[in-house]
Design an enzyme around this catalytic site. Structure first.
Site, PDB file in Angstrom:
ATOM      1  N   ASP A 180       0.914  -1.136   0.000  1.00  0.00           N
ATOM      2  CA  ASP A 180       0.000   0.000   0.000  1.00  0.00           C
ATOM      3  C   ASP A 180       0.952   1.183   0.000  1.00  0.00           C
ATOM      4  O   ASP A 180       1.566   1.501   1.031  1.00  0.00           O
ATOM      5  CB  ASP A 180      -0.873   0.009   1.260  1.00  0.00           C
ATOM      6  CG  ASP A 180      -1.862   1.157   1.207  1.00  0.00           C
ATOM      7  OD1 ASP A 180      -1.442   2.300   0.947  1.00  0.00           O
ATOM      8  OD2 ASP A 180      -3.064   0.927   1.415  1.00  0.00           O
ATOM      9  N   HIS A 181       1.110   1.821  -1.154  1.00  0.00           N
ATOM     10  CA  HIS A 181       2.219   2.781  -1.247  1.00  0.00           C
ATOM     11  C   HIS A 181       2.050   3.984  -0.315  1.00  0.00           C
ATOM     12  O   HIS A 181       3.010   4.669  -0.012  1.00  0.00           O
ATOM     13  CB  HIS A 181       2.483   3.203  -2.700  1.00  0.00           C
ATOM     14  CG  HIS A 181       1.527   4.226  -3.230  1.00  0.00           C
ATOM     15  ND1 HIS A 181       0.282   3.907  -3.667  1.00  0.00           N
ATOM     16  CD2 HIS A 181       1.647   5.564  -3.392  1.00  0.00           C
ATOM     17  CE1 HIS A 181      -0.337   5.019  -4.086  1.00  0.00           C
ATOM     18  NE2 HIS A 181       0.477   6.038  -3.932  1.00  0.00           N
ATOM     19  N   HIS A 243      -5.705   2.908   1.021  1.00  0.00           N
ATOM     20  CA  HIS A 243      -4.929   4.056   1.520  1.00  0.00           C
ATOM     21  C   HIS A 243      -5.623   4.818   2.654  1.00  0.00           C
ATOM     22  O   HIS A 243      -5.001   5.170   3.655  1.00  0.00           O
ATOM     23  CB  HIS A 243      -4.642   5.038   0.387  1.00  0.00           C
ATOM     24  CG  HIS A 243      -4.096   4.409  -0.860  1.00  0.00           C
ATOM     25  ND1 HIS A 243      -3.192   3.379  -0.826  1.00  0.00           N
ATOM     26  CD2 HIS A 243      -4.316   4.666  -2.177  1.00  0.00           C
ATOM     27  CE1 HIS A 243      -2.886   3.031  -2.080  1.00  0.00           C
ATOM     28  NE2 HIS A 243      -3.552   3.799  -2.903  1.00  0.00           N
TER      29      HIS A 243
HETATM   30  C1  BG6 Z   1      -3.368   4.612  -6.480  1.00  0.00           C
HETATM   31  C2  BG6 Z   1      -4.703   4.699  -7.170  1.00  0.00           C
HETATM   32  O1  BG6 Z   1      -3.355   3.544  -5.571  1.00  0.00           O
HETATM   33  O2  BG6 Z   1      -3.134   5.820  -5.780  1.00  0.00           O
HETATM   34  C3  BG6 Z   1      -4.754   5.893  -8.113  1.00  0.00           C
HETATM   35  O3  BG6 Z   1      -4.918   3.504  -7.915  1.00  0.00           O
HETATM   36  C4  BG6 Z   1      -4.396   7.150  -7.368  1.00  0.00           C
HETATM   37  O4  BG6 Z   1      -6.031   6.038  -8.699  1.00  0.00           O
HETATM   38  C5  BG6 Z   1      -3.089   6.971  -6.607  1.00  0.00           C
HETATM   39  O5  BG6 Z   1      -4.260   8.181  -8.325  1.00  0.00           O
HETATM   40  C6  BG6 Z   1      -2.821   8.169  -5.721  1.00  0.00           C
HETATM   41  O6  BG6 Z   1      -1.525   8.048  -5.207  1.00  0.00           O
HETATM   42  P1  BG6 Z   1      -0.681   9.329  -4.833  1.00  0.00           P
HETATM   43  O7  BG6 Z   1       0.569   8.795  -4.232  1.00  0.00           O
HETATM   44  O8  BG6 Z   1      -0.463  10.093  -6.109  1.00  0.00           O
HETATM   45  O9  BG6 Z   1      -1.526  10.121  -3.890  1.00  0.00           O
END
Ligand code: BG6
Length: 500
Positions: A180-181, A243
């Site tokens: 989960d980045h 997230h």
């Molecule tokens: C991803 C989603 O997990 O997270 C995308 O699939 C989204 O739709 C993205 O744009 C948002 O990540 P960040 O790091 O740009 O806030």
């Protein structure tokens, strides 16, 4: 946790894809140049394209070059560790060739059989690849084997359970690193330190002093070229299930007994266990879904979601979701957590706002327009930091109040060098540190909660509210807070003014 990075072979499935180019190669290069990658490493890229090792290396060099101006000798040496195998991942025979190369590199670079398999692929292959890695003997080495898996991890509890059972036939839970980045973001990791490293916060971090918590992750981009995926996921599966709930867990968890990954994840999962699950009527009252209409962003007109390429013109997919959730435990009873996320909103920003209760005597706040509740804001992105809003006396005309802000900027301290989420997560995985990866029990509980919402959306006539692109979402999401006496921070009119 020992800081040594062991030697390893990284087998990357989806090596010619977007994620690998935009995030993974630059992240690995950063680790390499900061000497956080063991010199003894090799990367095998797996993809359908018929690339030679040379062509693959050129590709890796080009994607690293897009992220900065680095000494070419350094980038070339880094890329010399990369190898490519064209293969159809559904054909078990193609794994024999992969095994041969992995074994060969194992001895060339003395990698001790350590392997990290990274699945940056479409989810329909998540089950197949680990099965063949095991059946074709790739996992039979003397070293460790770790499987890194991107989202989406299923699309509901049933599919996630099935996928998990399939994975666990090849890799035990402790070897599965579900990404989960958001958990790799600096300030998400910092929540723990801010909370448990400062007695002044932890002692008031409860329902006695906190009135509500808000978490917003807004995006300006629309669906882009991902309609085929997004049509089925919507904002709720794309962002809320993972997230947003992960950030809520970080804010709400109890202090762990230590920094061991298990202890931290145990505390996180307890938050989900205490989450109030909603019946269909409660879903209608507490969860607002929206979809963007045409609107204006940076002076340009952008199309409605239903007019985007590959989107069904009658689509009911949510591109926005706002939720009021409750964590029914001793610490949080009665404190609403408001989560909000969406595409084509006014700003690209992720922020957590902890709102404190007013003091017991209305000495200053009654009838004073300048009074602002104390807010602790954790800025996750794009700026990283903390701010605490207080009320003070302005010079001179007592008793008027002046809201003041105390700010800490995290990325100013570290200058431009804050590691990207993927850099931290790959580093953690190579070290065998699973703290910031999601464990199966967390994933299962979050699906159970989300399934309750999506089932209600299917079964009941719950409205999908339209909002103009370039705004902070439908009015109904404002009303969700207004009915409890709160407002989103910053209030929408302020946000709109900022963006005009
Ligand atoms: C991803 C989603 O997990 O997270 C995308 O699939 C989204 O739709 C993205 O744009 C948002 O990540 P960040 O790091 O740009 O806030």
């Amino acid at each position: 946790m020992d800081n040594h990075i062991p030697e390893a072979c990284i087998v990357l499935f989806g090596a010619t894809g977007d994620l690998a180019h935009r995030k993974l190669y630059p992240a690995l290069f950063q680790l390499y140049q900061k000497e956080k990658l063991n010199e003894k490493f090799a990367v095998i890229g797996v993809g359908r394209k018929d690339f030679s090792h040379e062509k693959f290396r050129e590709d890796v060099i080009a994607s690293v070059a897009k992220t900065g101006d680095f000494p070419s000798e350094k980038v070339d040496t880094f890329a010399s560790h990369f190898y490519f195998i064209p293969m159809d991942v559904t054909n078990e025979k193609s794994y024999h060739q992969l095994k041969e190369l992995a074994d060969e590199l194992d001895s060339t670079y003395s990698l001790n059989g350590n392997r990290m398999y990274y699945l940056a692929m479409a989810p329909q292959f998540f089950g197949t690849i680990p099965t063949f890695l095991k059946s074709e003997g790739l996992t039979e080495t003397s070293g460790w084997q770790r499987l890194v898996i991107e989202k989406p991890f299923g699309h509901d509890l049933a599919s996630a359970t099935e996928l998990n059972e399939q994975l666990q036939r090849s890799f035990p839970e402790e070897s599965i690193y579900r990404i989960d980045h958001y958990l790799g973001k600096e300030m998400v990791q910092n929540i723990q330190v801010i909370r448990f490293g400062n007695a002044i916060f932890e002692s008031i971090w409860n329902n006695k002093y906190i009135s509500s918590v808000q978490i917003t992750s807004s995006e300006t981009l629309g669906v882009e070229d991902r309609a085929s995926y997004y049509e089925k996921s919507g904002a709720i599966l794309d962002m809320l299930q993972n997230h947003m709930l992960q950030m809520a867990m970080m804010v709400a968890m109890e202090p762990p007994g230590g920094l061991d990954p298990k202890l931290i994840r145990d505390e996180k999962v307890k938050v989900l266990r205490a989450l109030r699950f909603y019946n269909e009527d409660e879903v209608a009252k507490n969860i607002i879904r929206g979809q963007y209409k045409e609107g204006s962003m940076n002076g340009k007109t952008v199309p409605a979601y239903v007019d985007e390429e590959n989107v069904d013109p009658a689509s009911k997919t949510d591109t926005f979701v706002a939720a009021r959730i409750f964590i029914d435990n001793f610490r949080w009873a009665g404190v609403p957590f408001y989560l909000r996320t969406g595409k084509r909103m006014a700003t690209k920003a992720t922020e957590i706002v902890v709102q404190f209760k007013n003091g017991p005597m209305a000495l200053y706040h009654e009838h004073n327009d300048h009074y602002q509740p104390n807010l602790l804001r954790i800025h996750i992105q794009p700026d990283e930091g903390l701010s605490l809003s207080l009320n003070a006396k302005p010079q001179g005309d007592f008793p008027a109040l002046l809201p003041i802000n105390m700010n800490y900027c995290n990325n100013c301290q570290n200058e431009l060098n804050t590691p990207e989420a993927y850099e931290k997560l790959m580093h953690d995985c190579l070290q065998g540190n699973s703290t910031y990866f999601t464990r199966w029990d967390e994933v299962a509980l979050s699906w159970e909660f989300i399934d309750g919402i999506t089932n209600a959306w299917k079964n009941k006539d719950i409205p999908l509210f339209k909002y103009s692109s370039g705004t902070m979402g439908p009015l109904e999401a404002e009303e969700l807070l207004n009915e409890d006496g709160y407002t989103w921070w910053p209030p929408t009119n302020v946000r709109n003014e900022i963006n005009q």
